[in-house]
Design a protein around this motif. Structure first.
Motif, short mmCIF file in Angstrom:
data_model
loop_
_atom_site.label_atom_id
_atom_site.label_comp_id
_atom_site.label_asym_id
_atom_site.label_seq_id
_atom_site.Cartn_x
_atom_site.Cartn_y
_atom_site.Cartn_z
N UNK A 40 17.70 -6.29 61.21
CA UNK A 40 19.05 -5.93 60.76
C UNK A 40 19.08 -6.03 59.24
N UNK A 41 19.70 -5.05 58.58
CA UNK A 41 19.89 -5.14 57.13
C UNK A 41 21.13 -6.00 56.86
N UNK A 42 21.34 -6.29 55.59
CA UNK A 42 22.53 -7.08 55.25
C UNK A 42 23.80 -6.33 55.67
N UNK A 43 23.80 -5.00 55.53
CA UNK A 43 24.98 -4.21 55.95
C UNK A 43 25.17 -4.26 57.46
N UNK A 44 24.04 -4.18 58.20
CA UNK A 44 24.13 -4.26 59.67
C UNK A 44 24.69 -5.61 60.10
N UNK A 45 24.21 -6.65 59.45
CA UNK A 45 24.65 -8.01 59.79
C UNK A 45 26.17 -8.11 59.60
N UNK A 46 26.62 -7.59 58.47
CA UNK A 46 28.06 -7.71 58.15
C UNK A 46 28.90 -6.82 59.08
#
Ligand code: ADP
Ligand code: G6P
Length: 472
Positions: free
Chosen positions: A75-81
């Motif tokens: 997961x990227x930081x954007x996916x996580x958020x």
């Protein structure tokens, strides 16, 4: 790419990276009901678990865990958020738990949910051998069954929702309700914890998608999708064995001594989550002290609340409120060396948890809404001497199976106080009879029975069950 005949797909892998006291990276079992349920089951079964390892950045290569291959999805930081913290845990989680906190709707979160579900579906398609059984878990991945069927029509696809599935009045709020239902209908079998949830699902499919549906089967695109209730459980044998180990008994004795050798210990073990009713429970306990019904010297409360989803605003607010309340209660009612509440936020290993269950005279499990609640079942399984009282919310899935518990409505403060007092003052013989009945139930309905009934329903020709010694 190595392929498996059984693939479990869950947002979270059963192990989590965390930092050891010496600063090194170590892997430990992730807390939470889904992992607790599936981990013992897959041990020694040739299967692959597709999931996220926590954190962002490239997917780490993980070793097998007890013979199960770990296939990591990054997961990227954007996916996580936007996927994990957003759509999964700030839209679906509160909505599915009776909206005890307000769900939030953002279009960007939905885009991330679709994107991440697509990534999980592709990763699964890569590791499933021809004709494999794929078992998709929980609310983070409701689109995966549909997406996976498009990629791999040869697979047998199961979906199981560990959390409640809400009534139509609530679900209808969801801006993308039709897509979510269609995603789930990509499965051959959609499983829920309770038959009420299966009923809600059937009603919604009929209403939103205009597809005839009853509580057992739905015909869509010339395929039959079966639905049903499969209440999840725990490894009762493992817990009972742990609880009887001499080192666990010793650890329990030491714990009781360290707690000041009180007459009675009340225990609660939760993820720090607003669905768990922690604030209501603390209030009930503190009012019982203030009313003079409970004396801190005789009775202590141990509240374990392991932090969860820590960057989500509602969880941060909850933690602050709980910690303020614990501080207030200890300030007001505790004495030097004699706190009213022992408050712990650390994750514990299974040995430590078993010792805590052994120490607890009353286990207070009072969520406002919970799909099942495995902590309640773990406590019962650990009470091998048929002692102790389980105080249990009517709003936990477990209440339907454990009617011998002291059942309470956690929204009713007076009822909660009365229930806690009744559990504290119960007659040991009565407690013994209740505990025996609950233990006998769990003995018959353990995690293997759960998996067997689900997989037997999914696996028409029985070939998977034959391969899975663990579930057979
Ligand atoms: P949820 O799935 O909502 O977290 P459950 O009660 O169903 O709730 O499952 C929680 C699981 O996490 C249980 O198996 C419990 O033993 C485990 N757990 C809870 N708190 C801790 C902790 N502090 N350390 C380790 N495991 C924990
Ligand atoms: C519940 C959910 C699981 C989840 C677990 C822990 O049990 O049903 O899907 O894994 O909570 O939550 P987390 O957000 O840490 O994965």
């Amino acid at each position: 790419m190595r392929q498996s005949s059984l693939v479990v797909v869950a947002n979270r892998l059963p192990i989590d990276d965390s930092v050891a006291p010496d600063g090194a990276c170590e892997w430990r079992r992730s807390p939470g009901g889904l992992v607790s349920a599936l981990h013992p089951l897959l041990r020694h079964t040739p299967a692959t678990w597709v999931g996220w390892a926590g954190g962002t950045g490239p997917a780490p290569a993980l070793p097998d865990v007890d013979g199960v291959r770990m296939h990591t999805v990054a997961l990227t930081a954007d996916d996580l958020r936007d996927h994990y913290e957003g759509f999964a845990n700030a839209t679906l989680w509160p909505l599915y738990h009776d909206s005890v906190e307000q769900p939030e709707y953002h279009r960007r979160w939905w885009e991330a949910y679709q994107r991440v579900n697509q990534r999980f579906a592709e990763a699964t398609a890569d590791v499933a051998e021809p004709g494999a059984v794929v078992w998709v878990q929980d609310y983070h991945l409701q689109l995966v069954p549909g997406l996976l069927r498009e990629l791999r029509p040869d697979l047998r696809i199961g979906f199981f929702l560990h959390v409640p599935f809400p009534p139509p009045e609530l679900f209808m709020q969801l801006p993308r309700r039709a897509e979510l239902l269609r995603g789930m209908l990509g499965a051959d079998l959609v499983g829920f914890q309770r038959s009420q949830a299966a009923h809600n699902f059937a009603q919604l499919v009929a209403k939103v998608l205009d597809v005839p549906a009853d509580d057992r089967r739905i015909v869509v695109d010339d395929r039959v999708v079966r639905i049903g209730a499969f209440p999840v459980s725990i490894d009762t044998v493992e817990l009972a064995a742990l609880a009887t180990r001499p080192d666990v008994a010793e650890r329990a004795a030491r714990l009781r001594h360290d707690l000041g050798s009180p007459e009675q210990v009340i225990l609660s073990v939760d993820r720090m989550d607003y669905t768990k009713g922690i604030e209501q429970r603390l209030k009930a306990y503190s009012e019982l002290i203030a009313d003079g019904h409970v004396k801190v010297r005789d009775t202590v409360l141990v509240q374990v609340a392991v932090p969860s989803r820590e960057r989500v605003g509602q969880y941060q607010i909850l933690r602050e409120r709980v910690e303020r309340e614990v501080g207030r209660i200890n300030g007001e009612f505790g004495r030097v060396g004699e706190p009213a509440i022992h408050y712990l936020t650390q994750p514990f290993d299974r040995v430590e948890l078993a010792a805590l269950y052994r120490v607890a005279d009353v286990m207070a499990v009072t969520p406002l809404r919970d799909g099942m609640n495995l902590v309640a079942k773990e406590y019962v399984a650990a009470r091998v001497h048929d002692t102790g009282a389980l105080l249990l919310s009517e709003f936990a899935g477990a209440a339907a199976e454990l009617p011998q518990a002291y059942l309470v409505n956690p929204h009713d403060l007076e009822g909660l106080k009365q229930g806690l007092l009744a559990a504290l003052r119960a007659d040991p013989e009565d407690l013994g009879a209740r505990m025996r009945a609950m233990r006998a139930h769990l003995h018959r309905h353990d995690i293997r029975a759960w998996a067997r009934s689900y997989l037997a329903a999914l696996d028409d020709d029985g070939s998977l069950l034959t391969r899975m010694g663990a579930a057979g």
